[in-house]
Design a protein around this motif. Sequence first.
Motif, PDB file in Angstrom:
ATOM      1  N   ILE A 188      -8.818   2.909 184.025  1.00 19.63           N
ATOM      2  CA  ILE A 188      -9.081   2.901 182.591  1.00 19.63           C
ATOM      3  C   ILE A 188      -9.718   4.214 182.153  1.00 19.63           C
ATOM      4  O   ILE A 188      -9.408   4.740 181.072  1.00 19.63           O
ATOM      5  CB  ILE A 188      -9.955   1.692 182.192  1.00 19.63           C
ATOM      6  CG1 ILE A 188      -9.229   0.385 182.503  1.00 19.63           C
ATOM      7  CG2 ILE A 188     -10.363   1.766 180.722  1.00 19.63           C
ATOM      8  CD1 ILE A 188      -7.879   0.221 181.803  1.00 19.63           C
ATOM      9  N   ASP A 189     -10.580   4.775 182.979  1.00 23.65           N
ATOM     10  CA  ASP A 189     -11.183   6.062 182.648  1.00 23.65           C
ATOM     11  C   ASP A 189     -10.123   7.168 182.592  1.00 23.65           C
ATOM     12  O   ASP A 189     -10.162   8.031 181.706  1.00 23.65           O
ATOM     13  CB  ASP A 189     -12.264   6.433 183.668  1.00 23.65           C
ATOM     14  CG  ASP A 189     -13.459   5.502 183.611  1.00 23.65           C
ATOM     15  OD1 ASP A 189     -13.648   4.835 182.563  1.00 23.65           O
ATOM     16  OD2 ASP A 189     -14.207   5.445 184.602  1.00 23.65           O
ATOM     17  N   ILE A 190      -9.173   7.122 183.504  1.00 22.66           N
ATOM     18  CA  ILE A 190      -8.087   8.105 183.510  1.00 22.66           C
ATOM     19  C   ILE A 190      -7.227   7.919 182.267  1.00 22.66           C
ATOM     20  O   ILE A 190      -6.884   8.893 181.584  1.00 22.66           O
ATOM     21  CB  ILE A 190      -7.239   7.994 184.794  1.00 22.66           C
ATOM     22  CG1 ILE A 190      -8.083   8.340 186.021  1.00 22.66           C
ATOM     23  CG2 ILE A 190      -6.021   8.913 184.712  1.00 22.66           C
ATOM     24  CD1 ILE A 190      -7.412   8.030 187.345  1.00 22.66           C
ATOM     25  N   LEU A 191      -6.893   6.674 181.943  1.00 20.37           N
ATOM     26  CA  LEU A 191      -6.074   6.405 180.763  1.00 20.37           C
ATOM     27  C   LEU A 191      -6.767   6.868 179.480  1.00 20.37           C
ATOM     28  O   LEU A 191      -6.117   7.362 178.554  1.00 20.37           O
ATOM     29  CB  LEU A 191      -5.725   4.924 180.678  1.00 20.37           C
ATOM     30  CG  LEU A 191      -4.737   4.445 181.741  1.00 20.37           C
ATOM     31  CD1 LEU A 191      -4.649   2.924 181.724  1.00 20.37           C
ATOM     32  CD2 LEU A 191      -3.374   5.069 181.524  1.00 20.37           C
ATOM     33  N   THR A 192      -8.067   6.723 179.420  1.00 19.61           N
ATOM     34  CA  THR A 192      -8.831   7.197 178.269  1.00 19.61           C
ATOM     35  C   THR A 192      -8.679   8.704 178.124  1.00 19.61           C
ATOM     36  O   THR A 192      -8.472   9.226 177.019  1.00 19.61           O
ATOM     37  CB  THR A 192     -10.309   6.816 178.414  1.00 19.61           C
ATOM     38  OG1 THR A 192     -10.408   5.388 178.469  1.00 19.61           O
ATOM     39  CG2 THR A 192     -11.145   7.350 177.268  1.00 19.61           C
ATOM     40  N   GLN A 193      -8.742   9.413 179.248  1.00 23.64           N
ATOM     41  CA  GLN A 193      -8.587  10.870 179.207  1.00 23.64           C
ATOM     42  C   GLN A 193      -7.146  11.282 178.904  1.00 23.64           C
ATOM     43  O   GLN A 193      -6.908  12.304 178.248  1.00 23.64           O
ATOM     44  CB  GLN A 193      -9.070  11.489 180.519  1.00 23.64           C
ATOM     45  CG  GLN A 193     -10.564  11.350 180.740  1.00 23.64           C
ATOM     46  CD  GLN A 193     -11.361  11.892 179.564  1.00 23.64           C
ATOM     47  OE1 GLN A 193     -11.112  12.986 179.079  1.00 23.64           O
ATOM     48  NE2 GLN A 193     -12.318  11.106 179.076  1.00 23.64           N
ATOM     49  N   VAL A 194      -6.172  10.502 179.372  1.00 25.01           N
ATOM     50  CA  VAL A 194      -4.765  10.765 179.029  1.00 25.01           C
ATOM     51  C   VAL A 194      -4.592  10.653 177.520  1.00 25.01           C
ATOM     52  O   VAL A 194      -3.930  11.487 176.887  1.00 25.01           O
ATOM     53  CB  VAL A 194      -3.814   9.796 179.764  1.00 25.01           C
ATOM     54  CG1 VAL A 194      -2.416   9.855 179.169  1.00 25.01           C
ATOM     55  CG2 VAL A 194      -3.774  10.099 181.251  1.00 25.01           C
ATOM     56  N   SER A 195      -5.191   9.640 176.935  1.00 18.20           N
ATOM     57  CA  SER A 195      -5.113   9.454 175.488  1.00 18.20           C
ATOM     58  C   SER A 195      -5.717  10.644 174.755  1.00 18.20           C
ATOM     59  O   SER A 195      -5.154  11.123 173.763  1.00 18.20           O
ATOM     60  CB  SER A 195      -5.833   8.161 175.103  1.00 18.20           C
ATOM     61  OG  SER A 195      -5.824   7.985 173.715  1.00 18.20           O
TER      62      SER A 195
END
Length: 93
Positions: free
Chosen positions: A36-43
Motif C-alpha cells: 500500500i505504501d508503494i501504491l501510494t507513491q505510484v499514485s
Amino acid sequence: MAGYTHVKDEHLKRLRRIEGQVRGLARMVEDDQYCIDILTQVSAATRALQSFSLGLLDEHLSHCLVEAAQQGGPEADEKVREASAAIARLVRS
C-alpha cells in the motif's frame, strides 16, 4: 522554437523530481516495503506526470496551436488533429 523553451529549465527540474520519485519506488520494492505504501507513491508519481503533461499541453495549445491557427491552411488542421490525439491519449492514460 518549442512553446516550452522559455520554461525549459523548470520542466527539466520537474522531470528530475519525478525521476527521483520513480527511483524511490524501485528502492521501496528492493527493500520489500508494504504494498500500500508503494501504491501510494505510484499514485503520487502518476499525478506528477499528469500535471506535467497538462502544463505542457497548455503551452502547446497557447503557442504552437495558436500560431498555426493564425497562419491557417493544412498546417493548422494538422496541429488541431495532433492536439486532439494528444488529449485523447492523456484521457485514456
